[in-house]
Design an enzyme around this catalytic site. Structure first.
Site, PDB file in Angstrom:
ATOM      1  N   CYS A   2      17.548 -62.411 -31.029  1.00  0.00           N
ATOM      2  CA  CYS A   2      18.106 -61.067 -30.932  1.00  0.00           C
ATOM      3  C   CYS A   2      18.867 -60.926 -29.612  1.00  0.00           C
ATOM      4  CB  CYS A   2      17.067 -59.956 -31.008  1.00  0.00           C
ATOM      5  SG  CYS A   2      16.109 -59.976 -32.511  1.00  0.00           S
ATOM      6  N   ARG A  27      21.940 -66.280 -30.287  1.00  0.00           N
ATOM      7  CA  ARG A  27      20.519 -65.909 -30.166  1.00  0.00           C
ATOM      8  C   ARG A  27      19.947 -65.308 -31.443  1.00  0.00           C
ATOM      9  NH1 ARG A  27      17.988 -64.942 -25.166  1.00  0.00           N
ATOM     10  NH2 ARG A  27      18.908 -66.441 -23.787  1.00  0.00           N
ATOM     11  N   TRP A  77      17.552 -61.333 -35.206  1.00  0.00           N
ATOM     12  CA  TRP A  77      16.868 -62.456 -35.843  1.00  0.00           C
ATOM     13  C   TRP A  77      15.580 -61.841 -36.382  1.00  0.00           C
ATOM     14  CZ3 TRP A  77      12.181 -65.074 -35.413  1.00  0.00           C
ATOM     15  CH2 TRP A  77      12.123 -66.331 -36.013  1.00  0.00           C
ATOM     16  N   ASN A 103      14.355 -55.950 -28.784  1.00  0.00           N
ATOM     17  CA  ASN A 103      13.981 -57.369 -28.931  1.00  0.00           C
ATOM     18  C   ASN A 103      12.483 -57.465 -28.705  1.00  0.00           C
ATOM     19  OD1 ASN A 103      16.661 -57.953 -29.062  1.00  0.00           O
ATOM     20  ND2 ASN A 103      16.777 -59.007 -27.089  1.00  0.00           N
ATOM     21  N   GLY A 104      11.812 -58.301 -29.503  1.00  0.00           N
ATOM     22  CA  GLY A 104      10.373 -58.484 -29.306  1.00  0.00           C
ATOM     23  C   GLY A 104       9.603 -58.050 -30.537  1.00  0.00           C
ATOM     24  N   GLU A 487      13.103 -86.633 -31.965  1.00  0.00           N
ATOM     25  CA  GLU A 487      14.202 -85.735 -31.608  1.00  0.00           C
ATOM     26  C   GLU A 487      15.401 -85.948 -32.544  1.00  0.00           C
ATOM     27  OE1 GLU A 487      14.643 -83.156 -30.095  1.00  0.00           O
ATOM     28  OE2 GLU A 487      16.786 -83.063 -29.679  1.00  0.00           O
ATOM     29  N   LYS A 491      17.003 -83.076 -34.956  1.00  0.00           N
ATOM     30  CA  LYS A 491      18.424 -82.678 -34.938  1.00  0.00           C
ATOM     31  C   LYS A 491      18.983 -82.668 -36.363  1.00  0.00           C
ATOM     32  CE  LYS A 491      18.902 -81.169 -31.876  1.00  0.00           C
ATOM     33  NZ  LYS A 491      17.959 -81.113 -30.836  1.00  0.00           N
ATOM     34  N   GLU A 494      17.548 -79.678 -38.386  1.00  0.00           N
ATOM     35  CA  GLU A 494      18.009 -78.367 -37.928  1.00  0.00           C
ATOM     36  C   GLU A 494      19.391 -77.998 -38.419  1.00  0.00           C
ATOM     37  OE1 GLU A 494      17.611 -79.132 -33.638  1.00  0.00           O
ATOM     38  OE2 GLU A 494      16.879 -77.097 -33.543  1.00  0.00           O
ATOM     39  N   HIS A 510       0.787 -97.313 -42.764  1.00  0.00           N
ATOM     40  CA  HIS A 510      -0.479 -96.605 -42.982  1.00  0.00           C
ATOM     41  C   HIS A 510      -0.302 -95.363 -43.850  1.00  0.00           C
ATOM     42  CE1 HIS A 510      -2.590 -99.212 -40.228  1.00  0.00           C
ATOM     43  NE2 HIS A 510      -1.637 -99.039 -39.337  1.00  0.00           N
ATOM     44  N   LYS A 610      18.665 -69.312 -30.781  1.00  0.00           N
ATOM     45  CA  LYS A 610      18.654 -70.195 -29.616  1.00  0.00           C
ATOM     46  C   LYS A 610      17.420 -70.021 -28.754  1.00  0.00           C
ATOM     47  CE  LYS A 610      20.494 -73.220 -26.874  1.00  0.00           C
ATOM     48  NZ  LYS A 610      20.395 -74.610 -27.329  1.00  0.00           N
TER      49      LYS A 610
HETATM   50  C1  F6R Z   1      16.046 -77.767 -31.029  1.00  0.00           C
HETATM   51  C2  F6R Z   1      15.876 -76.486 -30.412  1.00  0.00           C
HETATM   52  C3  F6R Z   1      14.515 -75.862 -30.396  1.00  0.00           C
HETATM   53  C4  F6R Z   1      14.124 -75.591 -28.940  1.00  0.00           C
HETATM   54  C5  F6R Z   1      12.775 -74.864 -28.863  1.00  0.00           C
HETATM   55  C6  F6R Z   1      12.357 -74.664 -27.425  1.00  0.00           C
HETATM   56  O1  F6R Z   1      17.363 -78.185 -31.035  1.00  0.00           O
HETATM   57  O2  F6R Z   1      16.794 -75.944 -29.872  1.00  0.00           O
HETATM   58  O3  F6R Z   1      13.569 -76.678 -31.011  1.00  0.00           O
HETATM   59  O4  F6R Z   1      14.067 -76.818 -28.284  1.00  0.00           O
HETATM   60  O5  F6R Z   1      12.883 -73.619 -29.494  1.00  0.00           O
HETATM   61  O6  F6R Z   1      13.279 -73.929 -26.705  1.00  0.00           O
HETATM   62  P1  F6R Z   1      13.297 -73.939 -25.132  1.00  0.00           P
HETATM   63  O7  F6R Z   1      13.611 -75.317 -24.685  1.00  0.00           O
HETATM   64  O8  F6R Z   1      14.372 -72.965 -24.766  1.00  0.00           O
HETATM   65  O9  F6R Z   1      11.943 -73.508 -24.674  1.00  0.00           O
END
Ligand code: F6R
Length: 615
Positions: A2, A27, A77, A103-104, A487, A491, A494, A510, A610
């Site tokens: 948000c 966001r 969001w 927000n929240g 990771e 990616k 996502e 396993h 984000k």
């Molecule tokens: C992956 C991604 C999320 C963040 C996670 C933590 O590409 O962006 O998995 O890594 O939400 O966010 P931060 O690092 O801001 O605490």
């Protein structure tokens, strides 16, 4: 998660709010709305989906909008109530004179809703936010003063909030309040702003005041007043924001993600800048106030993080155990919170977060702080709430990361962990000097090696095209590259919505091997010269025997590798210990190009945001 923008002043109110929301859109982007104070009335416009739909809505109704003098905007969001126009913010009270964005999460919203309904309030949405509008209106009926009404109302809220509101009967003031969610006031000349993040302000002012929990801001175009929850005026420092507007430009790239992937060589140079001045000398990590005495009493390190930052933490654990022989635990923040931990005053707790606003990690860090642990925060946002909890702080200096999928912040986190692990090894004298010198020498060369990966992405693009129609992937590796495999798979999930799992290569047999056939590509990370190379190769042979398609990500020069693997993505020559820094880059690119071929919204993937400011 948000975004909020409030504006009053000499500028074009709609334009300022929309530009601010555009810079916050990463966001949250399931709906958007704006409330304008126009001709002494509150006018509200909302739209489902991305901000462009709100812009179109405003365009359609432009004949009825005259000369707004202040307004508030929001991108959402969804937490409570599905994405819809009704649930989009701003929300109003029964008489419609007040508009609020939030927000929240309000945890006691059900109880408050019942009370307010019994008082005659008419609710329209399924959101928790709507109770805030009715609650403040209820208080306003008694106080006839918006600031006092907000103060009385927020005392009744449980949970997290950053709220921003306007009222028809209080011309041209905007009130903001926060608790456990970020909010700041932008200081202008003949204009002032309220926002949930600095990026909303970047084009208008570099001066800002950060609100603390339980503070309330009242702004007009030429006045800012900040009080605590009891109404006592606070003297606040005006901070100068570090960002330039260019930080939010795509610089000619089609997507922020591609731009940010390409920024990684410079990000590494920035992180290393001033830390390794001469490979003969110890790394300079002044930010970390850990000396021999503190280390002597330190019996363990715990790292807390989420998502991509959690993967960087896993690599960090490997490095600190390997280099300094210190026992390190890694825990997802959301798990750390709900268990009996062994954290105490002899524990170093490291919080890792790109945004510094991730609610799970902030709660976990607060919990660790209450047990007197030394708190080290590694974040890209030294101005964040998490950074404020730190005893020691390592800023990532990666620049604003706009694409929802983290890339350059991950590489900056990795490099920070290398520096920290070397720093600990140098304090503890736990590794031969020659080993550390070679390592530092190789680290300095990493940016140019990444530049060589970025200079020719044709093989990665060909692989992306070939595999974009597959529905399931397994990424395997061992040792320090297990984090890379996890990771890489994250990616892909996502941004392309393809099911991808990262797995320890040795664990394949396993269980997961049962899933393998010609429809399930196996991507493996193999670094020759490393202790895991031969074993990962054997695990790949096992997968091949089950008809899986094999993709290698490797620095191997061995021609034979082409006979085993269907596709080979080559890495520059690199030691196994430093290979995660190079290996993550082709995996980011592979995900990027697959998502691109599939026509996905690369920078703003569905259901994500984000910065995740709810637990
Ligand atoms: C992956 C991604 C999320 C963040 C996670 C933590 O590409 O962006 O998995 O890594 O939400 O966010 P931060 O690092 O801001 O605490």
């Amino acid at each position: 998660m948000c975004g909020i923008v409030g504006y009053t002043g000499k500028g074009d109110v709609i334009d300022v709010i929309l530009k601010g929301l555009t810079n916050l859109e990463y966001r949250g982007y399931d709906s958007a709305g704006i409330a304008l104070r126009d001709e002494n009335k509150i006018k509200i416009y909302k739209a489902l989906g991305k901000l462009i739909n709100l812009k179109n809505e405003l365009e359609t109704n432009k004949s009825e909008i005259k000369n707004p003098t202040s307004g508030i905007g929001h991108i959402r969001w969804a937490t409570h109530g599905n994405p819809s126009v009704i649930n989009a913010h701003p929300h109003t009270c029964t008489c419609g004179k007040l508009a609020v964005v939030h927000n929240g999460i309000i945890e006691n919203y059900k109880e408050l809703r019942e009370i307010l309904i019994s008082k005659g309030c008419k609710f329209k949405s399924q959101t928790d936010t709507e109770v805030i509008a009715h609650l403040i209106a209820d208080e306003y009926a008694n106080t006839k003063n918006l600031e006092a009404a907000v103060r009385n109302a927020v005392k009744k809220l449980q949970g997290a909030y950053a709220i921003c509101l306007i009222h028809e009967d209080e011309p041209d003031i905007i009130v903001g309040a926060r608790k456990h969610a970020p909010m700041l006031v932008g200081v202008g000349e003949g204009e002032n702003f309220i926002a949930s993040d600095t990026t909303a302000l970047i084009e208008y002012t570099k001066r800002a005041i950060y609100l603390e929990d339980n503070e309330i801001a009242v702004i007009s175009k030429d006045k800012i007043k900040i009080t605590d929850i009891e109404g006592i005026e606070q003297v606040k420092k005006i901070e100068v924001l570090p960002w330039e507007p260019v930080a939010l430009s795509k610089l000619g790239y089609k997507h922020y993600m591609l731009k940010e992937i390409n920024e990684q060589p410079d990000v590494i140079r920035n992180v290393l800048n001033g830390k390794i001045s001469d490979i003969q000398n110890p790394v300079i990590l002044n930010e970390v106030s850990l000396n021999k005495d503190i280390l002597k009493n330190l019996n363990k390190i715990q790292i807390i993080a989420c998502g991509t930052s959690l993967h960087a933490a896993m690599a960090g654990k490997f490095l600190m155990e390997e280099f300094a022989g210190i026992s390190v635990e890694v825990e997802a923040s959301s798990e750390y919170i709900y268990k009996r931990t062994t954290t105490d005053s002899s524990t170093l707790v490291i919080g890792v977060s790109q945004s510094g606003e991730t609610a799970d990690t902030i709660t976990a860090i607060k919990q660790a702080k209450s047990k007197n642990a030394h708190i080290l925060i590694i974040t890209n946002r030294p101005d964040s709430n998490m950074a404020r909890l730190a005893d020691s702080l390592i800023p990532l200096n990666a620049g604003i990361e706009v694409s929802v999928a983290a890339t350059k912040s991950y590489i900056a986190q990795l490099i920070s962990f290398y520096l920290l692990a070397i720093h600990l090894a140098e304090i503890k004298d736990s590794l031969p000097k020659s080993y550390l010198q070679n390592l530092k020498h190789e680290m300095i060369q990493l940016p140019s090696k990444i530049e060589s990966i970025l200079s020719d992405t044709s093989v990665i693009q060909a692989c992306a095209r070939k595999y974009s129609s597959y529905k399931n992937f397994i990424y395997i590796a061992r040792g320090i590259n297990l984090a890379t495999a996890l990771e890489g798979a994250l990616k892909l999930k996502e941004i392309s919505y393809i099911n991808a799992t990262g797995y320890p290569a040795g664990e394949l047999k396993h269980g997961p091997i049962a899933m393998l056939d010609e429809t399930m590509p196996v991507l493996s990370i193999l670094i020759p010269g490393g202790i895991t190379y031969e074993k990962v190769l054997s695990n790949c042979e096992e997968a091949k025997a089950r008809n899986a398609k094999l993709i290698a990500l490797t620095s191997s020069e061995d021609e034979n590798i082409n006979n085993i693997f269907d596709d080979v993505i080559k890495l520059p020559k690199v030691s196994e210990i430093l290979s995660p820094v190079l290996a993550c880059v082709p995996l980011q690119l592979l995900s990027y190009y697959i998502a691109e071929f599939l026509g996905k919204d690369v920078d703003q993937p569905r259901n994500l945001a984000k910065s995740v400011t709810v637990e």
